[in-house]
Design an enzyme around this catalytic site. Structure first.
Site, PDB file in Angstrom:
ATOM      1  N   GLU A   1       0.870  -1.086  -0.244  1.00  0.00           N
ATOM      2  CA  GLU A   1      -0.036  -0.004   0.236  1.00  0.00           C
ATOM      3  C   GLU A   1       0.749   0.950   0.163  1.00  0.00           C
ATOM      4  O   GLU A   1       0.655   2.109   0.593  1.00  0.00           O
ATOM      5  CB  GLU A   1      -0.953   0.056   1.109  1.00  0.00           C
TER       6      GLU A   1
ATOM      7  N   GLU B   1      -5.634  -8.643  -0.545  1.00  0.00           N
ATOM      8  CA  GLU B   1      -6.473  -8.247   0.554  1.00  0.00           C
ATOM      9  C   GLU B   1      -7.840  -7.566   0.434  1.00  0.00           C
ATOM     10  O   GLU B   1      -8.101  -6.984  -0.454  1.00  0.00           O
ATOM     11  CB  GLU B   1      -5.617  -6.956   1.456  1.00  0.00           C
TER      12      GLU B   1
END
Length: 501
Positions: A175, A294
């Site tokens: 991320e 995710e």
């Protein structure tokens, strides 16, 4: 069409693709009680000689998880992998800035590899491209994968692990588009370091596969541009671009909530388009696939997480207690991923134990199954083979954010080797059951083996260590006659219809 009737046609030759078993992967981060108190609790009566909870191991094996992403997540962007190897007594305690806790480093790379082996899982290892970079990444690959005769491979051997871990799949950070991330970068900054890290990691071990960071979620202001820029830098060096997405029912609108998988479908299609645009731009013959590493429901624990005492060790964090409607959405998300089996090759349900997880544990007590355990387990166990492309006609509804939401969400998997056909189906109808008619006339000699149903009159019903009111039964009425499967799908239900020759 009868408003409570849906039709489906399945043909052996209408194939999406062979399903990569890694789409049934999961995720264990050094976060909350995922590691300490989750997979590892040395004083627990069920702990083995290494401190791993055997009751948790058995549940993970029940889920048949082929791949587990580790050690993060946000955690990895501040993690020094060297802290977690060597004699445990000499390992440092560190402040984990990602989650404002204290990391004891009692569990590290080698211990986690041991645990993964016990659960029959491979590891998807993430490297720190936040506070660290190229050097630490190549050294970790050498430590894990090089046989012997070099500094880091011999260091591993000196730590008691003679054989290399042979980790195949690696994440290039986590991320990195997010301002919350330690070492947050622009797309160009991340793309450059990811490309250079990828090069040297593959120089150490050319057999590995690499995942570049896509956007943290679809609503990031930089979404799409981020993917295009990152792939522009990394296209020749990676195999996958990642997707992350979580959903929640904060406004208690069930019809809208259960339609969120349509948004997930659009997200997947968008990322495929971006990857193929860069392929065209580079005149490349190489195809980039997707790693949805995710995904889950996550919103129940947001308020309680604000009360955590900073710098404590393994506090309860992100401990969503999932209800029945969450299980339905997870089922819809799994079906959505099967529809994209041609490009979606890795997925990681985030996470596996205690932290937004299908498995929960009590300290010194039981391990138990959350509501979302069941659709994930059914799909992982019965969803191996070829994803078929069903032709579906279903009644539809409109919700706050979506139009033409099919009441029937469905996918099917054909396992030719085992001569099995499995239909996964969610009835999104809030009011009524749905009659499904499925034409499978070219599956000659097949019959219904089982019709599993997950249903509950209370959408907010949860499970606990004491009771499992949300659990599947096998009293579904699916029947096969003259080339047609008919089945009644109860209102708001998850269904698994299994056929075999």
């Amino acid at each position: 069409m009868n408003k409570n009737k849906a039709k489906m046609i399945l043909e052996k030759d209408f194939k999406v693709a062979e399903i990569d078993k890694r789409i049934y992967g999961s995720f264990v981060e050094h976060l909350g009680r995922a590691v300490y108190g989750g997979i590892y609790e040395p004083n627990h009566p069920e702990a083995d000689e290494n401190g791993f909870r055997q009751d948790v191991i058995e549940m993970v094996k029940e889920l048949q998880v082929p791949l587990v992403r580790y050690p993060g997540g946000n955690f990895v962007s501040g993690y020094n992998w060297e802290d977690g190897v060597g004699p445990v007594a000499g390992r440092p305690r560190r402040l984990d800035l990602a989650w404002r806790t204290t990391e004891t480093n009692e569990i590290g790379t080698n211990e986690f590899m041991q645990w993964a082996k016990l659960t029959n899982s491979e590891v998807n290892m993430a490297v720190n491209l936040g506070t660290r970079g190229i050097d630490a990444a190549r050294n970790l690959v050498e430590y894990c994968n090089h046989p012997s005769g070099s500094f880091y491979s011999d260091l591993r051997i000196s730590h008691g692990y003679k054989e290399p871990h042979k980790i195949k799949t690696w994440c290039l950070g986590n991320e990195m588009d997010g301002p919350w991330q330690i070492g947050h970068k622009t797309a160009d900054e991340y793309g450059r370091i990811a490309a250079e890290a990828a090069k040297v990691m593959k120089w150490v071990d050319p057999s590995i596969e690499l995942v570049a960071c896509g956007s943290s979620h679809r609503n990031m202001p930089t979404f799409a541009e981020w993917e295009a820029t990152v792939l522009d830098h990394t296209y020749d060096h990676v195999e996958f671009i990642s997707l992350h997405q979580y959903y929640g029912n904060r406004d208690n609108d069930v019809a809208n909530y259960l339609a969120r998988s349509l948004e997930m479908d659009d997200f997947i299609r968008s990322v495929i388009s971006i990857a193929d645009y860069i392929k065209a731009k580079k005149r490349s013959k190489k195809k980039i696939n997707l790693a949805f590493d995710e995904w889950n429901v996550w919103y129940h624990s947001h308020e309680s997480d604000k009360l955590i005492e900073p710098w404590s060790v393994a506090p309860p964090q992100l401990e969503d207690h999932y209800n029945f409607e969450d299980a339905l959405l997870v089922g819809c998300m799994l079906i959505t991923m099967l529809k994209h089996a041609d490009r979606l090759k890795i997925a990681c349900l985030a996470q596996l134990v205690n932290v937004i997880a299908p498995i929960m544990t009590e300290e010194n007590g039981k391990a138990w199954k959350q509501t979302i355990f069941y659709p994930f387990m059914h799909t992982s166990v019965f969803g191996r083979g070829v994803a078929l492309n069903p032709i579906i006609s279903s009644p539809k509804y409109d919700s706050k954010d979506f139009t033409d939401v099919p009441k029937l969400e469905s996918s099917a998997v054909y396992n030719e080797e085992n001569e099995e056909l499995t239909i996964f189906a969610v009835n999104r109808d809030l009011e009524a059951g749905l009659l499904l008619e499925c034409d499978i006339r070219n599956f000659e000699g097949y019959k219904v083996v089982e019709h599993i149903v997950l249903e509950n009159d209370d959408l907010k019903q949860t499970n606990s260590a004491q009771a499992t009111p949300v659990a599947p039964h096998t009293n579904g009425d699916a029947a096969f006659d003259n080339g047609i499967v008919t089945a009644f799908l109860p209102k708001l239900s998850w269904n698994v219809i299994r056929l075999a020759k």
